[in-house]
Design an enzyme around this catalytic site. Structure first.
Site, mmCIF file in Angstrom:
data_model
loop_
_atom_site.group_PDB
_atom_site.id
_atom_site.type_symbol
_atom_site.label_atom_id
_atom_site.label_comp_id
_atom_site.label_asym_id
_atom_site.label_seq_id
_atom_site.Cartn_x
_atom_site.Cartn_y
_atom_site.Cartn_z
ATOM 1 C CE LYS A 1 1.926 17.209 -15.874
ATOM 2 N NZ LYS A 1 0.879 17.751 -15.047
ATOM 3 N NE ARG B 1 -4.387 16.530 -8.797
ATOM 4 C CZ ARG B 1 -3.438 16.841 -10.262
ATOM 5 N NH1 ARG B 1 -4.559 16.193 -11.235
ATOM 6 N NH2 ARG B 1 -2.979 17.895 -10.350
ATOM 7 C CE1 TYR C 1 -11.006 -10.452 -34.073
ATOM 8 C CE2 TYR C 1 -9.825 -8.297 -33.803
ATOM 9 C CZ TYR C 1 -9.567 -9.215 -34.371
ATOM 10 O OH TYR C 1 -8.700 -9.972 -34.103
HETATM 11 C C1 PLP Z 1 0.720 18.741 -15.553
HETATM 12 C C2 PLP Z 1 1.110 20.384 -14.938
HETATM 13 C C3 PLP Z 1 0.861 21.265 -15.410
HETATM 14 C C4 PLP Z 1 0.250 21.688 -16.715
HETATM 15 O O1 PLP Z 1 -0.511 21.534 -17.975
HETATM 16 P P1 PLP Z 1 -1.083 21.711 -18.714
HETATM 17 O O2 PLP Z 1 -2.809 21.591 -19.024
HETATM 18 O O3 PLP Z 1 -0.565 20.503 -19.679
HETATM 19 O O4 PLP Z 1 -0.655 23.157 -19.307
HETATM 20 C C5 PLP Z 1 1.184 22.450 -14.362
HETATM 21 N N1 PLP Z 1 1.131 22.076 -13.072
HETATM 22 C C6 PLP Z 1 1.034 21.289 -12.295
HETATM 23 C C7 PLP Z 1 1.405 21.179 -10.729
HETATM 24 C C8 PLP Z 1 0.976 19.763 -13.056
HETATM 25 O O5 PLP Z 1 0.824 18.705 -12.696
#
Ligand code: PLP
Length: 364
Positions: A35, A130, A256
């Site tokens: 992702k 979630r 800055y």
């Molecule tokens: C992003 C995600 C993962 C991977 O998580 P990591 O902490 O990067 O290993 C696994 N399962 C779901 C549902 C996710 O959204």
């Protein structure tokens, strides 16, 4: 000449890290989570190195299309399922497997016309709150899905909130087991942290693991463990050069807001890298950085296009000297992305994902 900043994606390290994740869950198949454009690395750039994965997991339908365009015929899982009823057409056409986390998604599926039934991953909200059905509602959702002609196979899925920390996974695992123990179907539970830290508890309970960050060579539980502790190798280097040098005397300030004041003579290097490149603006004086492979510190505030570094430990370094913001210097010195992230009050994930479009990327 272009600005001297560039990122390098280390493809051999990606393959190595995927193998590490596999070794931590030897009985499971592995989704490589890609992702967010493969955590900022670029899906097309990581694809070859990760093609030994059993499947790819992501959540953006356009990214799923990009994987199919690379001729990936294997499993693709949409971790958040469909965002709209119309997305199901793409799932049917591209053979995407998709999460089902709410009743609306079941309604859409029930109204969907498809030649081939879909493989779905029914998500339980086992405590993270979630996405997903609560344990009380999970079986009703399963029964409803199971009655749909649009559904081929139902797999069972949940996600841990604390696999990286002291709370751990026990409470969520218990909730998941209590409701699913007599349901058929494959299970997928573990992100990187669960795969690496809780592999023994999860062995035999999980048909698929879902490592993301570990594949990209960052420790999911830094600073409890470093990436090196887990045998992971950095997959992204952000490098630039010194484009200016200043000689300060006591009382001189830098940047800055006069964010840094010299307490004596000090040589400062100005680096072509700022927050518009994805370097975290919350990093301040003391953040580690490598100049010609030697560890030194950033000083003052991060600007849009520049940062400033203390050249005291590298008296020979001047205009054009190599600067490693994270990753690996050309001489092989390492600066873990997790250390830089920590100095900026964030995590390695965010730094990778925030690599800016204007930074050219090479793959080695
Ligand atoms: C992003 C995600 C993962 C991977 O998580 P990591 O902490 O990067 O290993 C696994 N399962 C779901 C549902 C996710 O959204």
């Amino acid at each position: 000449m272009p600005r001297p900043i560039f990122a390098t994606i280390h493809t051999a390290a990606l393959s190595h890290n995927l193998a590490r994740a596999r070794a931590a869950a030897p009985d499971a198949r592995v989704w490589a989570v890609v992702k967010a454009n493969a955590y900022g690395h670029g899906i097309e750039r990581v694809f070859d190195a990760l093609r030994s994965a059993d499947g790819f997991a992501l959540l953006d339908l356009a990214e799923a299309q990009r994987l199919r365009a690379l001729d990936w015929r294997g499993p693709i899982l949409l971790l958040e399922g469909c965002f709209d009823a119309r997305d199901l057409e793409l799932c049917s056409r591209l053979g995407l497997w998709h999460a089902i986390h709410c009743n609306e998604q079941i309604d859409w599926l029930a109204a969907h016309k498809t030649r081939l039934p879909h493989r779905v991953f029914l998500k339980m909200n086992s405590g993270m709150n979630r996405l997903g059905f609560t344990p009380e509602r999970y079986r009703a959702a399963w029964t409803r899905l199971n009655a749909l002609p649009q559904v081929d196979e139902i797999s069972l899925m949940t996600h841990f909130s604390d696999a990286d920390g002291p709370k751990g996974i026990a409470v969520q695992l218990k909730a998941f087991d209590a409701v699913t123990h007599d349901l058929p179907g494959e299970r997928t539970l573990s992100n990187s942290a669960a795969t690496l830290r809780h592999g023994e508890v999860l062995a035999g309970r999980s048909d698929w693991v879902r490592p993301g960050i570990a594949v990209y060579g960052s420790a999911p539980d830094f600073p409890d463990h470093s990436a090196a502790d887990w045998g992971l190798q950095p997959t992204m280097t952000l490098a630039s050069r010194i484009i200016g040098v200043q000689h300060l005397v006591a009382g001189d300030t830098v940047g800055y807001g006069s964010g840094f004041t010299a307490d004596g003579p000090l040589r400062i290097g100005v680096v072509a890298c700022g927050y518009a490149d994805g370097y975290p603006r919350h990093c301040s004086t003391g953040t580690p950085v490598l100049v010609n492979g030697v560890r030194t510190r950033m000083v003052a505030r991060v600007s849009m296009d520049m940062i400033t570094v203390d050249l005291t430990p590298v008296p020979d370094a001047g205009m054009g000297a190599e600067v490693t913001l994270w990753g690996q210097s050309s001489g092989g010195a390492a600066l873990p992305i997790d250390e830089v992230a920590q100095a900026g009050g964030t995590v390695g994930y965010e730094l990778m994902c925030a690599l800016a479009l204007r930074v050219p990327v090479l793959a080695d």
